[in-house]
Motif scaffolding. Structure first.
Motif, PDB file in Angstrom:
ATOM      1  N   THR A  63       0.816  -1.223   0.000  1.00  0.00           N
ATOM      2  CA  THR A  63       0.000   0.000   0.000  1.00  0.00           C
ATOM      3  C   THR A  63       0.846   1.269   0.000  1.00  0.00           C
ATOM      4  O   THR A  63       0.323   2.355  -0.225  1.00  0.00           O
ATOM      5  N   VAL A  64       2.136   1.156   0.252  1.00  0.00           N
ATOM      6  CA  VAL A  64       3.015   2.325   0.262  1.00  0.00           C
ATOM      7  C   VAL A  64       3.407   2.636  -1.184  1.00  0.00           C
ATOM      8  O   VAL A  64       3.958   1.780  -1.876  1.00  0.00           O
ATOM      9  N   PRO A  65       3.131   3.840  -1.658  1.00  0.00           N
ATOM     10  CA  PRO A  65       3.490   4.198  -3.033  1.00  0.00           C
ATOM     11  C   PRO A  65       5.006   4.093  -3.256  1.00  0.00           C
ATOM     12  O   PRO A  65       5.803   4.391  -2.364  1.00  0.00           O
ATOM     13  N   GLU A  66       5.399   3.678  -4.432  1.00  0.00           N
ATOM     14  CA  GLU A  66       6.816   3.496  -4.770  1.00  0.00           C
ATOM     15  C   GLU A  66       7.683   4.717  -4.470  1.00  0.00           C
ATOM     16  O   GLU A  66       8.799   4.566  -3.986  1.00  0.00           O
ATOM     17  N   PRO A  67       7.215   5.948  -4.728  1.00  0.00           N
ATOM     18  CA  PRO A  67       8.084   7.107  -4.454  1.00  0.00           C
ATOM     19  C   PRO A  67       8.478   7.265  -2.983  1.00  0.00           C
ATOM     20  O   PRO A  67       9.351   8.047  -2.667  1.00  0.00           O
ATOM     21  N   TYR A  68       7.840   6.529  -2.060  1.00  0.00           N
ATOM     22  CA  TYR A  68       8.123   6.645  -0.639  1.00  0.00           C
ATOM     23  C   TYR A  68       8.906   5.461  -0.101  1.00  0.00           C
ATOM     24  O   TYR A  68       9.167   5.380   1.088  1.00  0.00           O
ATOM     25  N   LYS A  69       9.281   4.556  -0.966  1.00  0.00           N
ATOM     26  CA  LYS A  69      10.049   3.382  -0.545  1.00  0.00           C
ATOM     27  C   LYS A  69      11.545   3.666  -0.682  1.00  0.00           C
ATOM     28  O   LYS A  69      11.967   4.484  -1.490  1.00  0.00           O
ATOM     29  N   PRO A  70      12.342   2.969   0.114  1.00  0.00           N
ATOM     30  CA  PRO A  70      13.791   3.192   0.041  1.00  0.00           C
ATOM     31  C   PRO A  70      14.378   2.772  -1.295  1.00  0.00           C
ATOM     32  O   PRO A  70      13.827   1.911  -1.983  1.00  0.00           O
ATOM     33  N   LEU A  71      15.482   3.386  -1.631  1.00  0.00           N
ATOM     34  CA  LEU A  71      16.214   3.067  -2.849  1.00  0.00           C
ATOM     35  C   LEU A  71      17.623   2.635  -2.480  1.00  0.00           C
ATOM     36  O   LEU A  71      18.161   3.056  -1.465  1.00  0.00           O
ATOM     37  N   VAL A  72      18.210   1.820  -3.331  1.00  0.00           N
ATOM     38  CA  VAL A  72      19.605   1.423  -3.184  1.00  0.00           C
ATOM     39  C   VAL A  72      20.309   1.781  -4.483  1.00  0.00           C
ATOM     40  O   VAL A  72      19.774   1.567  -5.571  1.00  0.00           O
ATOM     41  N   PHE A  73      21.502   2.353  -4.342  1.00  0.00           N
ATOM     42  CA  PHE A  73      22.301   2.724  -5.510  1.00  0.00           C
ATOM     43  C   PHE A  73      23.629   1.994  -5.468  1.00  0.00           C
ATOM     44  O   PHE A  73      24.206   1.800  -4.400  1.00  0.00           O
ATOM     45  N   GLU A  74      24.112   1.602  -6.635  1.00  0.00           N
ATOM     46  CA  GLU A  74      25.453   1.048  -6.791  1.00  0.00           C
ATOM     47  C   GLU A  74      26.119   1.811  -7.922  1.00  0.00           C
ATOM     48  O   GLU A  74      25.550   1.905  -9.016  1.00  0.00           O
ATOM     49  N   ASP A  75      27.271   2.362  -7.641  1.00  0.00           N
ATOM     50  CA  ASP A  75      28.008   3.140  -8.640  1.00  0.00           C
ATOM     51  C   ASP A  75      27.136   4.219  -9.277  1.00  0.00           C
ATOM     52  O   ASP A  75      27.185   4.460 -10.482  1.00  0.00           O
ATOM     53  N   GLY A  76      26.285   4.852  -8.465  1.00  0.00           N
ATOM     54  CA  GLY A  76      25.446   5.942  -8.938  1.00  0.00           C
ATOM     55  C   GLY A  76      24.185   5.523  -9.667  1.00  0.00           C
ATOM     56  O   GLY A  76      23.414   6.362 -10.099  1.00  0.00           O
ATOM     57  N   GLN A  77      23.951   4.222  -9.802  1.00  0.00           N
ATOM     58  CA  GLN A  77      22.768   3.720 -10.504  1.00  0.00           C
ATOM     59  C   GLN A  77      21.821   3.046  -9.519  1.00  0.00           C
ATOM     60  O   GLN A  77      22.255   2.274  -8.655  1.00  0.00           O
ATOM     61  N   SER A  78      20.520   3.296  -9.675  1.00  0.00           N
ATOM     62  CA  SER A  78      19.531   2.646  -8.834  1.00  0.00           C
ATOM     63  C   SER A  78      19.480   1.158  -9.165  1.00  0.00           C
ATOM     64  O   SER A  78      19.494   0.778 -10.329  1.00  0.00           O
ATOM     65  N   VAL A  79      19.465   0.334  -8.139  1.00  0.00           N
ATOM     66  CA  VAL A  79      19.344  -1.119  -8.302  1.00  0.00           C
ATOM     67  C   VAL A  79      18.133  -1.569  -7.493  1.00  0.00           C
ATOM     68  O   VAL A  79      17.710  -0.882  -6.564  1.00  0.00           O
ATOM     69  N   PRO A  80      17.560  -2.723  -7.838  1.00  0.00           N
ATOM     70  CA  PRO A  80      16.378  -3.186  -7.096  1.00  0.00           C
ATOM     71  C   PRO A  80      16.672  -3.346  -5.602  1.00  0.00           C
ATOM     72  O   PRO A  80      17.719  -3.862  -5.218  1.00  0.00           O
ATOM     73  N   PHE A  81      15.738  -2.878  -4.797  1.00  0.00           N
ATOM     74  CA  PHE A  81      15.857  -3.070  -3.355  1.00  0.00           C
ATOM     75  C   PHE A  81      15.576  -4.539  -3.072  1.00  0.00           C
ATOM     76  O   PHE A  81      14.635  -5.108  -3.629  1.00  0.00           O
ATOM     77  N   PRO A  82      16.375  -5.195  -2.231  1.00  0.00           N
ATOM     78  CA  PRO A  82      16.121  -6.610  -1.937  1.00  0.00           C
ATOM     79  C   PRO A  82      14.697  -6.830  -1.434  1.00  0.00           C
ATOM     80  O   PRO A  82      14.185  -6.052  -0.633  1.00  0.00           O
ATOM     81  N   SER A  83      14.077  -7.874  -1.914  1.00  0.00           N
ATOM     82  CA  SER A  83      12.691  -8.185  -1.549  1.00  0.00           C
ATOM     83  C   SER A  83      12.577  -8.539  -0.073  1.00  0.00           C
ATOM     84  O   SER A  83      13.520  -9.051   0.531  1.00  0.00           O
ATOM     85  N   PRO A  84      11.390  -8.293   0.499  1.00  0.00           N
ATOM     86  CA  PRO A  84      11.167  -8.694   1.888  1.00  0.00           C
ATOM     87  C   PRO A  84      11.320 -10.214   2.036  1.00  0.00           C
ATOM     88  O   PRO A  84      11.053 -10.970   1.104  1.00  0.00           O
ATOM     89  N   THR A  85      11.741 -10.640   3.211  1.00  0.00           N
ATOM     90  CA  THR A  85      11.842 -12.074   3.491  1.00  0.00           C
ATOM     91  C   THR A  85      10.585 -12.591   4.164  1.00  0.00           C
ATOM     92  O   THR A  85      10.420 -13.790   4.336  1.00  0.00           O
ATOM     93  N   LYS A  86       9.694 -11.666   4.568  1.00  0.00           N
ATOM     94  CA  LYS A  86       8.386 -12.013   5.128  1.00  0.00           C
ATOM     95  C   LYS A  86       7.431 -10.895   4.745  1.00  0.00           C
ATOM     96  O   LYS A  86       7.864  -9.812   4.336  1.00  0.00           O
ATOM     97  N   ALA A  87       6.157 -11.148   4.858  1.00  0.00           N
ATOM     98  CA  ALA A  87       5.159 -10.145   4.472  1.00  0.00           C
ATOM     99  C   ALA A  87       5.202  -8.963   5.445  1.00  0.00           C
ATOM    100  O   ALA A  87       4.983  -9.141   6.643  1.00  0.00           O
TER     101      ALA A  87
END
Length: 126
Positions: A63-87
């Motif tokens: 329910t949290v809109p994507e613009p409010y979720k954390p981001l991870v960057f590698e070498d200045g490029q956005s990479v997928p945030f690791p998926s949750p391990t539980k709901a």
């Protein structure tokens, strides 16, 4: 409004120059009274610790809109945030319609800054 980021510097020799450049920074592209403050993160240190802290948190709930979720960057490029391990549980929200000049369901503003990435703390009270 408070924004924050966790910046994981991987080379200790850049800490001093990074700190000097961003602590007290206020020359934003868009007019703002926000002043950046740089601090050591606690109790978590390092990228892995922060990813572990947030990957199962309510901010990752669908329910949290994507613009409010954390981001991870590698070498200045956005990479997928690791998926949750539980709901993730649903977040507790306040009615933000008045505070953000609009808003949709769940009290989220319709538009705003992207996720949790900005420096460490910006004081908007000035």
């Amino acid at each position: 409004c408070l924004g924050y980021a966790f910046v994981n510097l991987v080379m200790p020799d850049v800490v001093q120059s990074f700190w000097a450049a961003f602590d007290g920074f206020s020359k934003w592209v868009l007019p703002s009274k926000k002043i950046c403050g740089v601090t050591w993160s606690g109790p978590h240190q390092g990228r892995e610790a922060h990813v572990d802290r947030y990957r199962n948190s309510p901010v990752m709930h669908p329910t949290v809109p994507e613009p409010y979720k954390p981001l991870v960057f590698e070498d200045g490029q956005s990479v997928p945030f690791p998926s949750p391990t539980k709901a993730p549980r649903a977040p507790r929200t306040r009615n933000c319609a008045g505070a953000f000049g609009g808003g949709g369901g769940h009290g989220w503003p319709q538009q705003g800054p992207h996720g949790a990435v900005h420096m460490t703390g910006c004081d908007d009270s000035l």
